[in-house]
Design a protein around this motif. Structure first.
Motif, mmCIF file in Angstrom:
data_model
loop_
_atom_site.group_PDB
_atom_site.id
_atom_site.type_symbol
_atom_site.label_atom_id
_atom_site.label_comp_id
_atom_site.label_asym_id
_atom_site.label_seq_id
_atom_site.Cartn_x
_atom_site.Cartn_y
_atom_site.Cartn_z
ATOM 1 N N ILE A 222 0.832 -1.209 0.000
ATOM 2 C CA ILE A 222 0.000 0.000 0.000
ATOM 3 C C ILE A 222 0.865 1.257 0.000
ATOM 4 C CG2 ILE A 222 -1.676 1.332 1.331
ATOM 5 C CD1 ILE A 222 -2.922 -1.280 2.229
ATOM 6 N N VAL A 223 1.859 1.302 0.876
ATOM 7 C CA VAL A 223 2.722 2.488 0.951
ATOM 8 C C VAL A 223 3.509 2.659 -0.349
ATOM 9 C CG1 VAL A 223 4.708 3.507 2.131
ATOM 10 C CG2 VAL A 223 2.888 2.432 3.453
ATOM 11 N N GLY A 224 4.035 1.560 -0.884
ATOM 12 C CA GLY A 224 4.785 1.649 -2.140
ATOM 13 C C GLY A 224 3.905 2.096 -3.296
ATOM 14 N N ALA A 225 2.681 1.539 -3.394
ATOM 15 C CA ALA A 225 1.777 1.911 -4.488
ATOM 16 C C ALA A 225 1.325 3.368 -4.367
ATOM 17 C CB ALA A 225 0.566 0.981 -4.502
ATOM 18 N N VAL A 250 9.299 0.626 5.477
ATOM 19 C CA VAL A 250 8.402 0.353 6.604
ATOM 20 C C VAL A 250 8.831 -0.890 7.365
ATOM 21 C CG1 VAL A 250 6.491 1.423 5.339
ATOM 22 C CG2 VAL A 250 6.769 -1.054 5.261
ATOM 23 N N VAL A 251 9.750 -1.692 6.779
ATOM 24 C CA VAL A 251 10.242 -2.882 7.481
ATOM 25 C C VAL A 251 11.010 -2.477 8.730
ATOM 26 C CG1 VAL A 251 11.765 -4.881 7.295
ATOM 27 C CG2 VAL A 251 10.291 -4.261 5.390
ATOM 28 N N VAL A 252 11.712 -1.337 8.668
ATOM 29 C CA VAL A 252 12.531 -0.876 9.783
ATOM 30 C C VAL A 252 11.767 0.214 10.522
ATOM 31 C CG1 VAL A 252 14.781 -0.021 10.497
ATOM 32 C CG2 VAL A 252 14.554 -1.327 8.371
ATOM 33 N N PRO A 253 11.203 -0.073 11.689
ATOM 34 C CA PRO A 253 10.426 0.947 12.403
ATOM 35 C C PRO A 253 11.280 2.154 12.769
ATOM 36 C CG PRO A 253 10.092 -1.251 13.345
ATOM 37 C CD PRO A 253 11.244 -1.348 12.397
ATOM 38 N N TYR A 254 10.677 3.327 12.669
ATOM 39 C CA TYR A 254 11.274 4.599 13.058
ATOM 40 C C TYR A 254 12.456 4.993 12.168
ATOM 41 C CZ TYR A 254 8.663 3.271 17.236
ATOM 42 O OH TYR A 254 7.676 2.845 18.086
ATOM 43 N N VAL A 283 5.550 17.679 0.835
ATOM 44 C CA VAL A 283 4.287 17.672 1.579
ATOM 45 C C VAL A 283 3.514 16.391 1.296
ATOM 46 C CG1 VAL A 283 2.026 18.771 1.765
ATOM 47 C CG2 VAL A 283 4.095 20.173 1.790
ATOM 48 N N VAL A 284 3.437 15.997 0.012
ATOM 49 C CA VAL A 284 2.746 14.751 -0.351
ATOM 50 C C VAL A 284 3.418 13.557 0.309
ATOM 51 C CG1 VAL A 284 2.207 13.204 -2.274
ATOM 52 C CG2 VAL A 284 1.852 15.665 -2.521
ATOM 53 N N TYR A 285 4.743 13.541 0.269
ATOM 54 C CA TYR A 285 5.489 12.452 0.905
ATOM 55 C C TYR A 285 5.234 12.416 2.409
ATOM 56 C CZ TYR A 285 9.532 9.882 2.699
ATOM 57 O OH TYR A 285 10.342 8.998 3.357
ATOM 58 N N GLY A 286 5.211 13.593 3.048
ATOM 59 C CA GLY A 286 4.927 13.656 4.480
ATOM 60 C C GLY A 286 3.530 13.182 4.819
ATOM 61 N N VAL A 287 2.550 13.501 3.964
ATOM 62 C CA VAL A 287 1.176 13.041 4.191
ATOM 63 C C VAL A 287 1.101 11.522 4.115
ATOM 64 C CG1 VAL A 287 -1.157 13.039 3.211
ATOM 65 C CG2 VAL A 287 0.099 15.191 3.452
ATOM 66 N N LEU A 291 -0.120 9.208 7.175
ATOM 67 C CA LEU A 291 -1.245 8.272 7.055
ATOM 68 C C LEU A 291 -0.807 6.844 7.358
ATOM 69 C CD1 LEU A 291 -3.043 9.639 3.853
ATOM 70 C CD2 LEU A 291 -3.792 9.839 6.232
ATOM 71 N N ASP A 292 0.412 6.501 6.953
ATOM 72 C CA ASP A 292 0.923 5.160 7.243
ATOM 73 C C ASP A 292 1.037 4.941 8.748
ATOM 74 O OD1 ASP A 292 2.248 2.636 6.986
ATOM 75 O OD2 ASP A 292 4.150 3.680 7.271
#
Length: 362
Positions: A222-225, A250-254, A283-287, A291-292
């Motif tokens: 989902i995040v990649g798409a 997202v595999v590596v938290p934080y 901004v789009v990347y931060g959103v 959301l993730d």
């Protein structure tokens, strides 16, 4: 000191099941450290089987036979695997090649941007500082170039390893799905007949690990798409390559989200500079990242992992250092497993029955 050590052993290893479980954990740890690279296709197949087992169970719940359920799910997996291999991999490879070809221009732009800093900010940045920065940049570029050359020279063995993965992993996935009950029964036959602690840990961890693996895979997709769609709409170069990095982060938290922000920002800067497009993209990347973390993760991982952030980061560093990518991927489940073992581990004080003290005194 000897008395203390004997008392500690008596307290935590007086139970036969605890001794057996300790031996199994040590054997598993040694196998991972010594043969982890050789068994990597098996680990990859086990992860994929975890992802697909839920679909198999759903089909079986609707009355479909086990063999037919496995066949249908495996054919879907094989089709998806081939699509990724024939569509996504060439796209990523093409974008990586174009990025390496464009690196000299990016490096020249970076050096030019550094050279004009003393003129723009004479009171804060000197020409000596800029010279040191440029020399450091050139040194890092030289190291990257040497690594790339050595990587290219060793690509033939790596290519052979990829071919082994492409053949072995689908075969292993099929048999893990087909014979899952048989493998579980065989594993159980090697363990003691009475194993309450092992069953407690297994009951606590089996669903949690499977749900974690499935949830993490869905989160990556989902995040990649979403990232790829956003980057394509904004016409960012190397959108597929960057979206892949963001998805895998997202595999590596934080840590992952912070690290992958650097290449995203650098590519955007070299493409647009400090323009409106750059800030819109960030901004789009931060959103997407917000959301993730605040919507997607709570939905996918409804059973929150009760681990402190420090414990998670330490687990990522330790298991990643010991086991590479798989250690990072399974850092949270492994840390949760250690916590479950500490909770369920029998001690002498737990196993003493009310009448034991009187009978021993008599």
């Amino acid at each position: 000191m000897t008395r203390f050590f004997k008392g500690w052993l008596h307290r935590y290893f007086s139970d036969e099941e605890a001794v057996i479980l300790s031996v199994l954990l040590i054997i598993g740890f040694v196998v991972v450290l010594t043969m982890g690279s050789m068994l990597a296709p098996v680990f990859a197949a086990m992860v994929l089987a975890f992802l697909l087992q839920g679909v198999v169970n759903q089909l079986k719940g609707r009355g479909v036979s086990h063999n037919l359920s496995v066949t249908v799910v495996f054919l879907i997996f094989l089709t998806t695997f081939l699509l990724i291999l024939l569509v996504l991999v060439p796209l990523i490879g093409d974008q990586m090649s174009r990025l390496f070809n464009e690196l000299p221009r990016m490096i020249g732009d970076a050096q030019h941007a550094l050279q004009v800093l003393p003129q723009k900010y004479p009171g804060f940045i000197s020409e000596t500082q800029v010279t040191v920065w440029i020399e450091t940049l050139n040194g890092q570029i030289t190291n990257v170039g040497q690594w790339f050359v050595s990587f290219s020279l060793s690509s033939i063995p790596g290519f052979v390893g990829v071919l082994i993965y492409l053949v072995l992993v689908p075969i292993l996935v099929f048999f893990f799905l087909k014979d899952s009950a048989l493998l579980a029964s065989w594993t159980g036959s090697l363990l003691p007949a009475q194993r309450p602690m092992m069953m407690q840990v297994y009951a606590e961890m089996s669903d949690q690990i499977a749900n974690y693996v499935r949830g993490k895979a869905i989160e990556i997709l989902i995040v990649g798409a979403a990232t790829y769609l956003g980057f394509v709409v904004l016409d960012l170069r190397y959108a597929a390559l960057l979206a892949l990095l963001v998805g895998l982060s997202v595999v590596v938290p934080y840590i992952g989200a912070a690290v992958v922000t650097i290449p995203v920002a650098l590519i955007a800067f070299f493409q647009w500079g400090w323009g409106n497009e750059f800030f819109i993209l960030m901004v789009v990347y931060g959103v997407i990242q917000a959301l993730d973390g605040n919507v997607l993760v709570p939905l996918l991982f409804s059973e929150a992992v009760n681990l402190h952030p420090i414990a998670i980061i330490v687990a990522v560093l330790v298991f990643g250092g010991l086991w590479g990518f798989w250690g990072v991927f399974f850092a949270i489940p492994l840390a949760t497993l250690l916590k479950a073992l500490m909770t369920a581990w029998p001690t002498q004080s737990d196993s003493i029955q009310p009448g034991d003290g009187e009978s021993s005194a008599g």
